[in-house]
Design an enzyme around this catalytic site. Structure first.
Site, PDB file in Angstrom:
ATOM      1  N   TRP A   1       0.846  -1.191   0.000  1.00 32.58           N
ATOM      2  CA  TRP A   1       0.000   0.000   0.000  1.00 32.58           C
ATOM      3  C   TRP A   1       0.877   1.236   0.000  1.00 32.58           C
ATOM      4  O   TRP A   1       1.925   1.255   0.683  1.00 32.58           O
ATOM      5  CB  TRP A   1      -0.927   0.019   1.221  1.00 32.58           C
ATOM      6  CG  TRP A   1      -2.323  -0.430   0.910  1.00 32.58           C
ATOM      7  CD1 TRP A   1      -3.411   0.359   0.714  1.00 32.58           C
ATOM      8  CD2 TRP A   1      -2.796  -1.782   0.753  1.00 32.58           C
ATOM      9  NE1 TRP A   1      -4.522  -0.405   0.435  1.00 32.58           N
ATOM     10  CE2 TRP A   1      -4.173  -1.722   0.451  1.00 32.58           C
ATOM     11  CE3 TRP A   1      -2.183  -3.039   0.817  1.00 32.58           C
ATOM     12  CZ2 TRP A   1      -4.938  -2.855   0.238  1.00 32.58           C
ATOM     13  CZ3 TRP A   1      -2.954  -4.170   0.597  1.00 32.58           C
ATOM     14  CH2 TRP A   1      -4.318  -4.073   0.307  1.00 32.58           C
ATOM     15  N   ASN A   2       0.445   2.260  -0.721  1.00 35.33           N
ATOM     16  CA  ASN A   2       1.245   3.457  -0.976  1.00 35.33           C
ATOM     17  C   ASN A   2       1.688   4.201   0.294  1.00 35.33           C
ATOM     18  O   ASN A   2       2.878   4.241   0.618  1.00 35.33           O
ATOM     19  CB  ASN A   2       0.391   4.351  -1.903  1.00 35.33           C
ATOM     20  CG  ASN A   2       1.071   5.600  -2.367  1.00 35.33           C
ATOM     21  OD1 ASN A   2       1.848   6.181  -1.657  1.00 35.33           O
ATOM     22  ND2 ASN A   2       0.753   6.040  -3.573  1.00 35.33           N
ATOM     23  N   TRP A   3       0.743   4.777   1.044  1.00 35.26           N
ATOM     24  CA  TRP A   3       1.193   5.613   2.175  1.00 35.26           C
ATOM     25  C   TRP A   3       1.662   4.757   3.337  1.00 35.26           C
ATOM     26  O   TRP A   3       2.497   5.180   4.130  1.00 35.26           O
ATOM     27  CB  TRP A   3       0.201   6.694   2.545  1.00 35.26           C
ATOM     28  CG  TRP A   3      -1.113   6.369   3.188  1.00 35.26           C
ATOM     29  CD1 TRP A   3      -1.913   5.297   2.951  1.00 35.26           C
ATOM     30  CD2 TRP A   3      -1.794   7.180   4.167  1.00 35.26           C
ATOM     31  NE1 TRP A   3      -3.061   5.393   3.706  1.00 35.26           N
ATOM     32  CE2 TRP A   3      -3.017   6.538   4.456  1.00 35.26           C
ATOM     33  CE3 TRP A   3      -1.513   8.384   4.798  1.00 35.26           C
ATOM     34  CZ2 TRP A   3      -3.945   7.057   5.366  1.00 35.26           C
ATOM     35  CZ3 TRP A   3      -2.433   8.901   5.707  1.00 35.26           C
ATOM     36  CH2 TRP A   3      -3.630   8.251   5.983  1.00 35.26           C
TER      37      TRP A   3
ATOM     38  N   ASP B   1     -11.298   5.667   4.674  1.00 38.86           N
ATOM     39  CA  ASP B   1     -12.306   5.046   3.811  1.00 38.86           C
ATOM     40  C   ASP B   1     -13.779   5.380   4.117  1.00 38.86           C
ATOM     41  O   ASP B   1     -14.536   5.680   3.223  1.00 38.86           O
ATOM     42  CB  ASP B   1     -12.171   3.520   3.863  1.00 38.86           C
ATOM     43  CG  ASP B   1     -10.813   3.038   3.396  1.00 38.86           C
ATOM     44  OD1 ASP B   1      -9.900   3.866   3.195  1.00 38.86           O
ATOM     45  OD2 ASP B   1     -10.656   1.811   3.234  1.00 38.86           O
TER      46      ASP B   1
ATOM     47  N   GLU C   1      -4.446  -2.145  14.213  1.00 42.46           N
ATOM     48  CA  GLU C   1      -4.617  -1.222  13.091  1.00 42.46           C
ATOM     49  C   GLU C   1      -5.122   0.137  13.608  1.00 42.46           C
ATOM     50  O   GLU C   1      -4.659   1.182  13.179  1.00 42.46           O
ATOM     51  CB  GLU C   1      -5.611  -1.824  12.090  1.00 42.46           C
ATOM     52  CG  GLU C   1      -5.767  -1.017  10.813  1.00 42.46           C
ATOM     53  CD  GLU C   1      -6.724  -1.663   9.824  1.00 42.46           C
ATOM     54  OE1 GLU C   1      -7.343  -2.697  10.160  1.00 42.46           O
ATOM     55  OE2 GLU C   1      -6.852  -1.126   8.705  1.00 42.46           O
TER      56      GLU C   1
HETATM   57  C1  DGY Z   1      -9.420  -1.464   2.066  1.00 42.00           C
HETATM   58  O1  DGY Z   1      -9.586  -2.314   1.193  1.00 42.00           O
HETATM   59  O2  DGY Z   1      -9.918  -1.505   3.179  1.00 42.00           O
HETATM   60  C2  DGY Z   1      -8.475  -0.397   1.820  1.00 42.00           C
HETATM   61  O3  DGY Z   1      -8.524   0.596   2.778  1.00 42.00           O
HETATM   62  C3  DGY Z   1      -8.530   0.158   0.446  1.00 42.00           C
HETATM   63  O4  DGY Z   1      -7.292   0.735   0.276  1.00 42.00           O
END
Ligand code: DGY
Length: 426
Positions: free
Chosen positions: A37-39, A167, A396
């Protein structure tokens, strides 16, 4: 005693990083997020650098090896096949040599690369690696302003909530009413196999995430078209602040390395962005708010996205007002900084970005506050972060009221941030 405990926590954090290390990139966590994942990667590099500088540079280089020809850096690189995640490459269909997603993520790379460079013990290595990354990060920044600020307003829009990283933030609720769900292909979520569904986005939100994805895919992932064609265009203050900070940091780094054109372009982006940010300020909330670009109105939703701008060089009175807002919130939450204001009836202590505390966000907020002299509030945030780890492990995210660990476990960027907090506290 204290330093023994600190050393032990750092050793445990390093274990998490090593467990998720795939050689030249690190996955966020097993099962839930099995790709790059990027960031996540850019922030993880800061933790890696504490014990292996060369490996830290590789983390960011691997990400940029998958930059699109137009300059975009995708939010996921699918280095391997793994069906524990949905939506995988067969859904994105971006037609890249190595499969990637078709959207981007917060531009932390410029900030991370400057920090790696400034702290490097091996300056020769750092200069070489940074010099090669400079034009790539510059191209990404240019891409942002060309494609996500087509009318030159100085601020970029996200066109999918996954781009913000936040998200399911309450910030997107109203705009999501505008995103249809007709025609969404049948799908099976995998995230809820790895994390408690009560901590994750809802089905109604997933339907809309997928509608947007399919809509962009039908437009051939042509970034020249996507912004205007998206019913979801949100100017997120946090997202912009990260880009502005990265542009300013890239300008400083480019200057040090004698790349004056890159320095000039990025300085101009940062300055224009900072001026434009004023439009997002809310006196009533004592923080910034998102702007819904489709209807041209501020979104009445006090999320951490509006607190994050302290990470950039916003005016001093704005930083002071945000520091006071955080203190007000700290009167109500046991752990700070929650991803949403507790006074909002839509606040949800356990559901992903609708309330929980995230250590990466804490790190950026504390960094900005400390740099502008608000050391007490910054220390309070750091203390909360370290307490959460001690009590609840490398989760997380965390419930700001109880400290309960939520979402995925043994999480890479959480571990990286802990190393950062503890090493810089000394
Ligand atoms: C996810 O799939 O939950 C991610 O946050 C998308 O990048």
């Amino acid at each position: 005693m204290i330093s023994l405990a600190v050393n032990e926590t750092i050793a445990r954090a390093v274990e998490v990083l090593r467990e998720n290390d795939h050689g030249d990139y690190t996955i966020p966590t097993k099962g839930l997020y099995p790709f790059q994942w990027n960031w996540d990667s850019c922030l993880t590099a800061l933790g890696l650098a504490h014990y292996d500088e060369a490996r830290a540079w590789t983390e960011i280089e691997t990400l940029f090896a998958h930059q699109w020809p137009d300059g975009m850096v995708p939010h996921i690189v699918f280095h391997v096949l793994n069906d524990s995640y949905f939506p995988g490459p067969e859904v994105w269909r971006t037609n890249r040599p190595t499969a990637t997603s078709g959207i981007t993520q917060p531009a932390v790379a410029g900030f991370a690369v400057r920090r790696l460079f400034d702290r490097a013990k091996d300056k020769k290595l750092a200069a070489e690696r940074a010099r090669a990354l400079l034009p790539k990060i510059d191209a990404w920044h240019r891409w942002f302003y060309e494609n996500r600020d087509p009318r030159g307003e100085g601020l970029v829009a996200i066109i999918h909530p996954w781009e913000s990283g936040r998200d399911n933030s309450i910030d997107w609720d109203d705009a999501f009413e505008r995103v249809p769900t007709e025609g969404v292909e049948p799908y099976t979520r995998r995230d809820t196999l790895h994390a408690d569904p009560a901590h994750r986005p809802t089905k109604a939100q997933y339907d809309r995430y997928l509608w947007l994805l399919q809509h962009f895919r039908a437009l051939g992932w042509d970034n020249a078209k996507l912004h205007d064609a998206s019913p979801f265009q949100i100017v997120d203050p946090g997202f912009n602040a990260i880009l502005i900070r990265s542009a300013a940091d890239l300008a400083d780094l480019a200057e040090t390395l004698g790349e004056m054109e890159i320095a000039k372009a990025n300085r101009a982006r940062a300055e224009k962005g900072l001026l434009a940010m004023e439009r997002l300020w809310s006196d009533a909330h004592g923080q910034y708010l998102c702007l819904d670009r489709v209807i041209g109105k501020l979104v009445d939703s006090a999320s951490v996205g509006g607190i994050l701008p302290v990470f950039s060089a916003i005016p001093k009175p704005r930083i002071a007002a945000i520091a006071a807002t955080i203190e007000r919130i700290a009167g109500k939450a046991r752990y700070i900084v929650p991803s949403h204001d507790l006074d909002d009836p839509r606040f949800d202590a356990k559901r992903y970005w609708r309330g929980p505390v995230w250590l990466v966000v804490n790190y950026m907020i504390a960094d900005g506050l400390a740099a502008s002299g608000h050391t007490q509030v910054a220390q309070r945030i750091t203390r909360s972060s370290v307490d959460l780890i001690a009590e609840s492990g490398f989760a997380e995210y965390y419930d700001p009221l109880s400290g309960e660990p939520l979402g995925g476990g043994r999480f890479t960027w959480t571990a990286a941030m802990v190393i950062e907090f503890l090493k810089s506290e000394r």
